[in-house]
Write a protein that holds these residues in place. Structure first.
Motif, PDB file in Angstrom:
ATOM      1  N   GLN A 363       0.825  -1.213   0.000  1.00 15.57           N
ATOM      2  CA  GLN A 363       0.000   0.000   0.000  1.00 15.57           C
ATOM      3  C   GLN A 363       0.855   1.258   0.000  1.00 15.57           C
ATOM      4  O   GLN A 363       0.448   2.289  -0.556  1.00 15.57           O
ATOM      5  N   HIS A 367      -0.437   0.721  -4.184  1.00 15.80           N
ATOM      6  CA  HIS A 367      -1.276  -0.366  -4.696  1.00 15.80           C
ATOM      7  C   HIS A 367      -2.506  -0.567  -3.808  1.00 15.80           C
ATOM      8  O   HIS A 367      -2.486  -0.247  -2.617  1.00 15.80           O
ATOM      9  N   GLN A 368      -3.536  -1.115  -4.394  1.00 15.83           N
ATOM     10  CA  GLN A 368      -4.778  -1.399  -3.664  1.00 15.83           C
ATOM     11  C   GLN A 368      -4.838  -2.896  -3.350  1.00 15.83           C
ATOM     12  O   GLN A 368      -4.919  -3.722  -4.254  1.00 15.83           O
ATOM     13  N   LEU A 397      -0.462  -7.894  -8.401  1.00 17.56           N
ATOM     14  CA  LEU A 397      -0.524  -6.444  -8.607  1.00 17.56           C
ATOM     15  C   LEU A 397       0.004  -6.057  -9.981  1.00 17.56           C
ATOM     16  O   LEU A 397      -0.438  -5.077 -10.578  1.00 17.56           O
ATOM     17  N   THR A 402      -5.268  -4.516  -8.725  1.00 22.10           N
ATOM     18  CA  THR A 402      -5.771  -4.658  -7.354  1.00 22.10           C
ATOM     19  C   THR A 402      -5.751  -6.134  -6.979  1.00 22.10           C
ATOM     20  O   THR A 402      -5.792  -7.015  -7.847  1.00 22.10           O
TER      21      THR A 402
END
Length: 488
Positions: A363, A367-368, A397, A402
């Motif tokens: 994160q 990134h989610q 990713l 996601t």
């Protein structure tokens, strides 16, 4: 064949999976079968002996009864009550004697083989000894409800001195043989006596309480000793299995004790020698592989420098491309050795803490990643497990933007799932995904710097933990990577 295979599957399902359990079941079944067959043979012989004994005893008591009937037939009618009273005052004789006006109704005991043998033999003997006897009745009855006179008196109503030496009513009642013979019309002689063996009905029963208790105690002792012997025999095999499993996971385990049976000592020595050879081979292979990979980088660098001296730009570019590819392969080989051979001890790992650290790291890079806490723990090498999960999450990713990560307890193991929302993988490509340097077309487009080693490294780490890594397309799109680890 299908029938046999079905029986084999059913037997495999019923039997325990462990060697200790299977040997215990076989030993217990063998002892029980032996006891059952032995009891059947012994019971048949016991019933035969009891039948012969009952036949002889019934003939003996019938001869005595016939003599008593002859004696009372020889007496005048008015002398009989006087003599019976004298018998009672003396404490009784072989029989309890009474004279009634008619035969009494006797509640016979439940029909049993030995009881029928006694009644039939007594009747046959009386008929042979007293052919002039017109009417008689023979029965076996329990003393509680036995009527002794036509006035309705029962055994319990009589003075104890009359029957205490003749009949057994307390504390364990014995069956009573009752013979009623017609001396003349209106006079029936009533004779009641015990058999020579009062409890003859139990002598032919192989399942009496005392015998069942003795058989149960002996069976329990044999089974206990059998299970102890089986456990003592299989314990070294369990130690060998644990040592092999630990060695397969890369854990350091002490040498197997060279104790027990000769076969196990030889097996322990062979296993220790094999483990040492494999360990030396792995160490030599690692040193050789690292040395070769490291040494290759020097000539590659020299070749790159010499390539700069080429005048032909196209040729120089081709050389550069080939050398870059070779350099990437060397770096990948070094990374493969580094990532799949992390030396650390296994410990209890809390998955929530480990996964949260991995997720926070991703994160921070923008990134989610969605993570669901599970509260589970596994026994693993923390850095190695983190490297495996990290490789899978990085792939998710790269190709899906996601990702979702979760862990669940399932049958006998803990499943860690990483799902992406990318294009997924063609079904025909699953077989080659774990091979080194294998990359799909969309992977090369989205991650040009990758070398196709991440999945292979992750699977090697998971398998070293005694688990398995599987890949499958999600029904709603994307790829799901599942790490299955043994549950604590």
């Amino acid at each position: 064949m299908p029938e046999a295979s079905r029986y084999a599957r059913a037997l495999a399902w019923l039997l325990p999976q462990s060697l200790l359990g299977r040997l215990s079941v076989v030993m217990v079944a063998g002892v029980l079968l032996t006891q059952l067959v032995g009891n059947l043979i012994w019971g048949a012989q016991l019933r035969k002996d009891a039948e012969v004994e009952a036949r002889i005893a019934s003939q003996h008591i019938a001869h005595s009864a016939a003599g008593t009937v002859r004696f009372f037939l020889s007496l005048p009618v008015n002398y009989r009550p006087i003599l019976i009273q004298q018998f009672r005052e003396m404490g009784g004789t072989r029989f309890f004697v009474n004279v009634n006006r008619a035969p009494l109704a006797i509640a016979a005991i439940e029909p049993l083989a030995l009881a029928g043998t006694v009644v039939d033999n007594v009747g046959a003997t009386l008929k042979a000894d007293l052919p002039q006897l017109a009417h008689y009745q023979v029965a076996l009855a329990w003393p509680e409800q036995l009527t002794v006179s036509d006035s309705g008196s029962k055994i319990a109503d009589l003075p104890a001195s009359w029957v205490q030496h003749i009949l057994l009513a307390q504390p364990n009642p014995a069956p009573i043989l009752v013979i009623q013979a017609e001396l003349e019309p209106g006079n029936w002689l009533y004779l009641a006596a015990l058999m020579p063996n009062p409890y003859f009905l139990d002598s032919g029963n192989p399942l009496s309480r005392d015998r069942v208790l003795l058989q149960g105690l002996s069976l329990a002792a044999v089974l206990l000793l059998s299970i102890l012997v089986v456990r003592w025999t299989t314990r070294p095999l369990a130690a060998l299995s644990d040592a092999a499993e630990a060695f397969g996971k890369g854990e350091n385990t002490p040498d197997l004790p060279e104790t027990g049976s000769r076969e196990f000592v030889k097996t322990a020595r062979a296993f220790s020698a094999m483990r040492e050879r494999i360990q030396r081979y792995l160490e030599d292979r690692e040193r050789l592989f690292v040395s070769i990979s490291h040494d290759l980088r020097t000539p590659i660098t020299r070749l790159k420098l010499r390539t700069e001296l080429l005048d032909d730009d196209d040729l120089r570019n081709e050389f550069h491309d080939d050398l870059d590819e070779l350099d990437m392969m060397v770096k990948g080989a070094l990374q493969c050795v580094k990532d799949s051979d992390i030396h650390e001890n296994a410990t209890e790992v809390r998955l929530d803490a480990l996964l949260q650290r991995i997720v926070r790291g991703t994160q921070l890079g923008g990134h989610q990643v969605r993570f669901t806490e599970c509260g589970l723990s596994v026994t693993a090498k923390p850095l190695a497990l983190k490297r495996a999960i990290g490789n899978l999450l990085d792939n998710a990713l790269y190709y899906g933007k996601t990702a979702e990560i979760s862990a669940h307890r399932e049958a006998g193991h803990v499943a860690i799932r990483i799902r992406d929302h990318g294009p997924g993988v063609p079904e025909d490509a699953f077989g080659s995904l774990f091979q080194p340097y294998v990359r799909l077309e969309h992977g090369r487009d989205q991650n040009a710097d990758g070398m196709g080693l991440g999945l292979g490294i992750a699977r090697s780490i998971v398998q070293a933990h005694g688990g398995e890594l599987t890949l499958q397309n999600h029904p709603d799109g994307g790829l799901v990577a599942t790490i299955s680890l043994p549950a604590q």
